[in-house]
Design an enzyme around this catalytic site. Structure first.
Site, PDB file in Angstrom:
ATOM      1  N   GLY A 155      -1.948 -14.800  -5.030  1.00 59.41           N
ATOM      2  CA  GLY A 155      -1.676 -13.606  -4.223  1.00 59.41           C
ATOM      3  C   GLY A 155      -2.910 -13.008  -3.584  1.00 59.41           C
ATOM      4  O   GLY A 155      -2.867 -11.911  -3.037  1.00 59.41           O
ATOM      5  N   LYS A 188     -13.530  -4.883  10.260  1.00 53.84           N
ATOM      6  CA  LYS A 188     -14.145  -3.933   9.338  1.00 53.84           C
ATOM      7  C   LYS A 188     -15.587  -3.600   9.735  1.00 53.84           C
ATOM      8  O   LYS A 188     -15.987  -2.435   9.692  1.00 53.84           O
ATOM      9  CB  LYS A 188     -14.079  -4.478   7.915  1.00 53.84           C
ATOM     10  CG  LYS A 188     -12.635  -4.488   7.380  1.00 53.84           C
ATOM     11  CD  LYS A 188     -12.548  -5.265   6.080  1.00 53.84           C
ATOM     12  CE  LYS A 188     -11.158  -5.214   5.461  1.00 53.84           C
ATOM     13  NZ  LYS A 188     -11.038  -6.174   4.345  1.00 53.84           N
ATOM     14  N   ASP A 235     -10.609 -10.505   9.872  1.00 54.67           N
ATOM     15  CA  ASP A 235     -10.478  -9.290   9.072  1.00 54.67           C
ATOM     16  C   ASP A 235     -11.845  -8.626   8.867  1.00 54.67           C
ATOM     17  O   ASP A 235     -12.005  -7.420   9.091  1.00 54.67           O
ATOM     18  CB  ASP A 235      -9.849  -9.675   7.710  1.00 54.67           C
ATOM     19  CG  ASP A 235      -9.786  -8.514   6.740  1.00 54.67           C
ATOM     20  OD1 ASP A 235      -8.866  -7.697   6.866  1.00 54.67           O
ATOM     21  OD2 ASP A 235     -10.650  -8.430   5.857  1.00 54.67           O
ATOM     22  N   LYS A 262      -6.676  -1.329   9.465  1.00 55.43           N
ATOM     23  CA  LYS A 262      -7.955  -1.609  10.126  1.00 55.43           C
ATOM     24  C   LYS A 262      -7.781  -2.150  11.543  1.00 55.43           C
ATOM     25  O   LYS A 262      -8.602  -1.911  12.417  1.00 55.43           O
ATOM     26  CB  LYS A 262      -8.786  -2.582   9.297  1.00 55.43           C
ATOM     27  CG  LYS A 262      -8.084  -3.889   9.032  1.00 55.43           C
ATOM     28  CD  LYS A 262      -8.767  -4.677   7.938  1.00 55.43           C
ATOM     29  CE  LYS A 262      -7.813  -5.689   7.351  1.00 55.43           C
ATOM     30  NZ  LYS A 262      -6.842  -5.103   6.429  1.00 55.43           N
ATOM     31  N   VAL A 318       0.831  -1.208   0.000  1.00 56.70           N
ATOM     32  CA  VAL A 318       0.000   0.000   0.000  1.00 56.70           C
ATOM     33  C   VAL A 318       0.867   1.261   0.000  1.00 56.70           C
ATOM     34  O   VAL A 318       0.620   2.194  -0.767  1.00 56.70           O
ATOM     35  CB  VAL A 318      -0.969   0.004   1.210  1.00 56.70           C
ATOM     36  CG1 VAL A 318      -1.788   1.291   1.223  1.00 56.70           C
ATOM     37  CG2 VAL A 318      -1.890  -1.203   1.148  1.00 56.70           C
ATOM     38  N   VAL A 327     -11.341   0.037   5.292  1.00 58.65           N
ATOM     39  CA  VAL A 327     -12.474  -0.836   4.963  1.00 58.65           C
ATOM     40  C   VAL A 327     -12.766  -0.740   3.479  1.00 58.65           C
ATOM     41  O   VAL A 327     -12.851   0.356   2.928  1.00 58.65           O
ATOM     42  CB  VAL A 327     -13.742  -0.445   5.753  1.00 58.65           C
ATOM     43  CG1 VAL A 327     -14.894  -1.379   5.403  1.00 58.65           C
ATOM     44  CG2 VAL A 327     -13.487  -0.464   7.251  1.00 58.65           C
ATOM     45  N   GLY A 368      -5.962  -4.632  -2.806  1.00 61.69           N
ATOM     46  CA  GLY A 368      -5.086  -4.381  -3.943  1.00 61.69           C
ATOM     47  C   GLY A 368      -4.326  -3.091  -3.747  1.00 61.69           C
ATOM     48  O   GLY A 368      -4.792  -2.153  -3.111  1.00 61.69           O
TER      49      GLY A 368
END
Lengths: 414, 414
Positions: A182, A200, A196, A100, A12, A127, A297
């Site tokens: 991936g 969120k 996860d 998050k 990121v 999120v 992504g």
């Protein structure tokens, strides 16, 4: 010119640097000022990176530099990211994050600190990847009392479930494929066990209901028990199985869960496949609105971080003053008391007796035709609506009886 | 306390008053200040309205009242609404509107006027009813170069097309039903001929591409020619027919159209039925994101107006300075030069000869099996990709030939 620093040069973080550079002129137009990355903090070496001139291992170069007004934290986790965030906020730097875990865990403290230092702490990217959801929930739907949030919040599990349904691959095969592509990490626990998605839905709920929702209080179940047989039953019910994070207002309390759920194909979430995420928000004035897109992504997530940076630049003297109040009383409904319907599948020794027993225990149920035409060793049905605690008790009554060998599946029906 | 005035006490205007009153406390929390309606301007009498104390027919009571800082214009049209908006902006009052016609027609002038007077002119409610789309496009996707917008922007036509497809009703029957249900107006021209969708795609495009897109330059075709037979052919193509507003960047120019289009069922827009709207936005970093919800209706639209009011209150000293530059050069691509595929349906006299002629004129085409099994009086096919001007010329070559009686349908394929 506004200088920013990026903490963490991973997927990121490097995406943030790339987007800021690539779309510099349109970003400047929208922000009203040029934006440039001045420092990138990472303990690793990147000798071949195009950004190597900006890279530093020395945090002081970021924090002591008063020209750096905005910090993008893309480290992840609740260790050093937590310390760096507090340092930055206390020094009067705005902080933007995609983290998050940190927001779900320390959101109330960090938002309070931001307000006290008159800076922003924004987390659109935490999120739904690039999907605009945090700010719309905060601003665009601000005229509504929000009553429900229902979302497909994790791309990894959605990819796996889509592969199972479309290509008939079993869970383990689909998981391995997701890892090879991936879409899943080497240790996929956080995704497939729903952790996860849990963080969120906690973040979304905290915004929607104006008070902190502690993710540790949200009952969370993953998808590892879902089989191809369950999917074929769902198909018979004109439905699909999705991992769903949900929350709703129940009186002045909140109910939230993460679990696999059987969803009618006509529901807007049923068509959300592969790595896509979608969130349906229900407000009293607006009805249902849905936000859909890539939930993860590099560039989608980076674009959400950069949108927050632009927001900060536009309103840099006017911090949001958003705080998450911590309710001193218990603000969550006892999840066991919430009413729902279940899909139940059992292996039987004696069909007739098993049917009788199920009717005796559950009362009226909707029978689902067996996916194994002709063979009678399985029964499947959808219960009528009742509290979760009662449903579980009833299922217990089926176990270890003469007519029923085993309870194979017990899945929420949305 | 912030005082607002509502101009026009119709469906949306009365909804604004209702939402402001009903959700007063949560609105105050989000805006940071209480918000109250001080005056409602309308020339009509509403003796039984709960708001009659606030109603006035005298515009001076709104414009001369310096305590009124925000004006919600829900009159519609480009007559008195235009005059009132200019008056309010020139007096330093923020203006919020749901008036797509006014924004699409006089947006550049009104935004410039707002910037000069250091106030906001916001219009979230002008597109997509309550769906958050204008602000996400402006803010949340600000880090992206937006390249495409594709939307179902009109609820009336989407309701009619859904009724045709699902219930097999013909266009006129479905239209009458929409009128009976209040989904279509007595004069439905603006909806069914695509004018409403045209203004909306013009507004979205102006925001996305940072320059004014004049709706009068957008080729616009409605749905009145779509038949049940066309729908059955679409079904054979695993597709549906929707009225689609589209725009895209082509080099540094813009292409925009409104027309019926055949959309694959796997496309996210294909599942948007009834009065719902949805907009897919493609950005270079984010990929595709979709926004979905009720595109019209009293409370959804009112909630978008009120969200804009909250936004203004939060940032009242910091006007957006958004202007729509008018490109002095032609900024639209010649629509005839844009390449696309078409579904073509013809009535034939001689099937074999007609097939030969079609192959000769169009080259390679995808034949679609006739919906009238066995009968051979019709041929249907999808052309290969070519410019619109070429496609139309080719269709002309089919007309008035010995083998082909009539060209029945000529519909865009998305």
């Amino acid at each position: 010119m506004i200088y920013i620093a990026v903490l963490g040069y991973g997927v990121v973080g490097s995406g943030v640097v790339e987007v800021v550079r690539k779309n510099a002129s349109s970003i400047a137009q929208r922000a009203g000022e040029e934006i440039a990355v001045k420092k990138i903090l990472d303990i690793r070496d990147f000798p071949d990176s195009p950004d190597r001139e900006l890279l530093t291992k020395n945090a002081d170069e970021v924090f002591r530099d008063e020209s750096i007004k905005v910090v993008a934290e893309t480290i992840g986790g609740i260790g050093i990211a937590y310390q760096f965030t507090k340092t930055a906020l206390s020094l009067g730097k705005h902080v933007i994050t995609s983290n998050k875990e940190l927001v779900a865990t320390h959101g109330p403290e960090l938002l309070k600190m931001a307000a006290e230092n008159n800076v922003h702490y924004l987390f659109e990217a935490s999120v739904g990847g690039g999907i605009p959801i945090i700010r719309p929930l905060h601003n665009c739907l601000a005229a509504n009392e929000i009553t429900h949030i229902t979302g497909i919040l994790n791309g990894t599990t959605n990819y796996i479930l889509t592969q199972m349904r479309r290509a008939g691959k079993d869970f383990n095969t689909a998981l391995k494929e997701a890892q090879a592509n991936g879409y899943a990490e080497a240790d996929p626990t956080a995704d497939i066990e729903g952790h996860d998605a849990c963080r969120k839905i906690a973040i979304l709920s905290s915004i929607a209901y104006n008070e902190y929702v502690d993710y540790k209080k949200i009952p969370t179940e993953g998808i590892s028990k879902i089989t191809l047989e369950d999917m074929r039953y769902a198909e018979k019910m004109e439905s699909v199985i999705k991992l769903v994070g949900r929350s709703m207002k129940v009186g002045d309390k909140i109910h939230a869960t993460v679990s696999p759920a059987i969803i009618q194909k006509s529901h807007p979430l049923a068509n959300v496949d592969d790595v896509f995420n979608a969130i349906v928000v229900r407000g009293d004035a607006i009805g249902d609105v849905m936000f859909y897109g890539r939930g993860a992504g590099k560039l989608p997530t980076a674009s959400a971080v950069v949108a927050d940076i632009i927001e900060v630049v536009k309103h840099k003297n006017n911090s949001g003053r958003n705080v998450w109040n911590i309710n001193t009383e218990e603000n969550m409904v006892d999840p066991e008391s919430v009413k729902t319907r279940y899909f139940v599948r059992v292996k039987v020794r004696n069909t007739e007796e098993a049917e009788k027993l199920i009717k005796k225990v559950f009362g009226s149920v909707d029978w689902i035709n067996s996916i194994n035409e002709g063979k009678k060793e399985e029964l499947a049905f959808v219960t009528s609506i009742d509290t979760e605690v009662n449903q579980k008790e009833k299922v217990e009554q089926l176990k270890g009886t003469g007519s029923i060998k085993e309870v194979i599946s017990f899945i929420n029906v949305l």
